[in-house]
Design a protein around this motif. Structure first.
Motif, mmCIF file in Angstrom:
data_model
loop_
_atom_site.group_PDB
_atom_site.id
_atom_site.type_symbol
_atom_site.label_atom_id
_atom_site.label_comp_id
_atom_site.label_asym_id
_atom_site.label_seq_id
_atom_site.Cartn_x
_atom_site.Cartn_y
_atom_site.Cartn_z
ATOM 1 N N GLU A 38 0.800 -1.229 0.000
ATOM 2 C CA GLU A 38 0.000 0.000 0.000
ATOM 3 C C GLU A 38 0.836 1.283 0.000
ATOM 4 O O GLU A 38 0.282 2.359 -0.186
ATOM 5 N N ILE A 39 2.139 1.186 0.219
ATOM 6 C CA ILE A 39 2.998 2.374 0.188
ATOM 7 C C ILE A 39 3.938 2.226 -1.005
ATOM 8 O O ILE A 39 4.934 1.491 -0.930
ATOM 9 N N PRO A 40 3.650 2.863 -2.124
ATOM 10 C CA PRO A 40 4.424 2.650 -3.353
ATOM 11 C C PRO A 40 5.920 2.883 -3.184
ATOM 12 O O PRO A 40 6.731 2.122 -3.704
ATOM 13 N N ASP A 41 6.290 3.930 -2.470
ATOM 14 C CA ASP A 41 7.713 4.283 -2.336
ATOM 15 C C ASP A 41 8.254 3.823 -0.982
ATOM 16 O O ASP A 41 9.020 4.518 -0.334
ATOM 17 N N ARG A 83 11.964 11.794 3.000
ATOM 18 C CA ARG A 83 11.643 10.379 3.150
ATOM 19 C C ARG A 83 10.252 10.180 3.759
ATOM 20 O O ARG A 83 9.641 11.116 4.273
ATOM 21 N N ILE A 84 9.775 8.943 3.689
ATOM 22 C CA ILE A 84 8.526 8.560 4.346
ATOM 23 C C ILE A 84 8.863 8.135 5.769
ATOM 24 O O ILE A 84 9.762 7.317 5.977
ATOM 25 N N ILE A 111 -0.370 13.661 10.168
ATOM 26 C CA ILE A 111 -0.322 12.223 9.895
ATOM 27 C C ILE A 111 -1.151 11.929 8.643
ATOM 28 O O ILE A 111 -2.285 12.370 8.517
ATOM 29 N N ASP A 112 -0.564 11.154 7.721
ATOM 30 C CA ASP A 112 -1.271 10.804 6.486
ATOM 31 C C ASP A 112 -2.167 9.586 6.664
ATOM 32 O O ASP A 112 -3.265 9.539 6.105
ATOM 33 N N GLU A 113 -1.695 8.587 7.411
ATOM 34 C CA GLU A 113 -2.488 7.385 7.652
ATOM 35 C C GLU A 113 -2.141 6.796 9.007
ATOM 36 O O GLU A 113 -0.984 6.848 9.436
#
Length: 345
Positions: free
Chosen positions: A191-194, A239-240, A291-293
């Motif tokens: 679910e997290i492409p990068d 970065r994520i 927060i994104d998710e």
């Protein structure tokens, strides 16, 4: 002679993708006599996990009635014979923790007096797990609860990501402490492409031990536990950032950490935890934060919170719980469910 392993173990994720033959095997074993699965919850929202587990097993929920009297007392009635059978009680813990505990205790005792052979509690989130240490003139409530469950008739417990691994020592019977980390890792990869450009962030040096995301191929960023200030150790620029913990309840510390990470250059921020209690104003605070998710498993019912905050995502862990039930009933090794997960996880 024990049956062979159901699945070829190609990676830490393979057996959580509903691999070929697993559902057929679970259904075949559910048809075998000698065990029943009950739900001890009196609220419909809290029985969803039990329904998913029994669907995977190809079984039906045991016939019982659990409800609250007008005076607040809990009443449990078993509506079928359980004599000589292995009984699995699935109890998820909603916001009304004490009622859920009483439901579990009373059902266990009712099954004990009905001559069940073994009574196994499936308690994905074990309540009072944060009260596992003596503090001043307090008490170790988690130890008390363990003693009460044993006295009520439980002979075994299946749980997931105990807040402290030492809690297993409070029990006088076996405890299988399963791990949610493979499910969360699978979510990251799918679910997290990068995701390869991500760093795992811990709110404190000890926090990574809980969710066990040690397999993730990136560096680790530590954040000081003391407040104030929050200190980021490491580089998160561009970065994520994935903040990990075992429980997310009061989200203020997560929101504060996300703000700091955003200031330091992280372009996406995820929070991952096994148990999503999400009490009080947690959905609103998450929705208004950087927060994104927030990704949690369904060990605790949180459908209402998801309606209030679309950032909250759920990972289903019913597969590993249903497989644990099957293996315990058939007397098979549980080691398969822990394979490739380190002792320090």
């Amino acid at each position: 002679m024990p049956r062979k392993l159901l699945l070829p173990y190609k990676s830490v994720f393979s057996h959580f993708r509903a691999p070929r033959g697993l559902h057929d095997s679970l259904a075949m074993n559910a048809a075998r006599s000698g065990y029943r699965v009950f739900s001890a919850n009196s609220t419909a929202a809290s029985t969803e996990l039990a329904k998913k587990i029994t669907e995977r097993l190809g079984a039906e929920l045991g016939k019982s009635v659990v409800y609250q009297e007008t005076n607040g007392e809990t009443r449990v009635e078993i509506k079928e014979s359980v004599r000589g059978q292995d009984i699995f009680i699935i109890q998820t813990i909603p916001r009304d923790v004490n009622t859920a505990v009483m439901e579990l205790l009373i059902m266990a005792y009712a099954l004990k007096t009905s001559c069940a052979r073994n009574i196994i509690g499936v308690i994905p989130y074990f309540p009072y797990s944060k009260q596992s240490k003596m503090r001043k003139r307090g008490s170790i409530v988690c130890k008390l609860l363990a003693s009460m469950l044993a006295k009520a008739g439980l002979t075994h417990i299946i749980t997931m990501d105990l807040h402290q691994k030492e809690i297993q020592g409070f029990f006088s019977f076996p405890v299988d402490n399963l791990r949610a980390s493979p499910f969360l890792l699978q979510y990251i990869q799918e679910e997290i492409p990068d995701y390869r450009n991500a760093v795992i962030v811990a709110k404190s040096p000890g926090a990574p031990e809980s969710p066990g995301l040690f397999f993730f191929p990136s560096s680790l960023v530590m954040m000081a536990k003391e407040k104030p200030p929050i200190t980021v150790v490491g580089d998160v620029g561009g970065r994520i950032a994935i903040i990990v913990d075992d429980i997310i309840d009061d989200v203020e510390s997560f929101v504060a950490a996300a703000e700091i990470l955003k200031e330091r250059g992280a372009y996406k921020i995820f929070v991952m935890a096994t148990h999503g209690l999400l009490s009080a104003d947690a959905p609103r605070l998450i929705e208004e934060s950087s927060i994104d998710e927030v990704v949690v498993t369904n060990t605790v019912p949180h459908e209402v919170q998801k309606l209030q905050c679309p950032k909250i995502k759920t990972v289903d862990i019913s597969l590993i719980l249903s497989e644990a039930i099957r293996r315990i009933h058939n007397g098979e090794s549980m080691a398969y469910l822990f394979r490739n997960i380190t002792v320090d996880d």
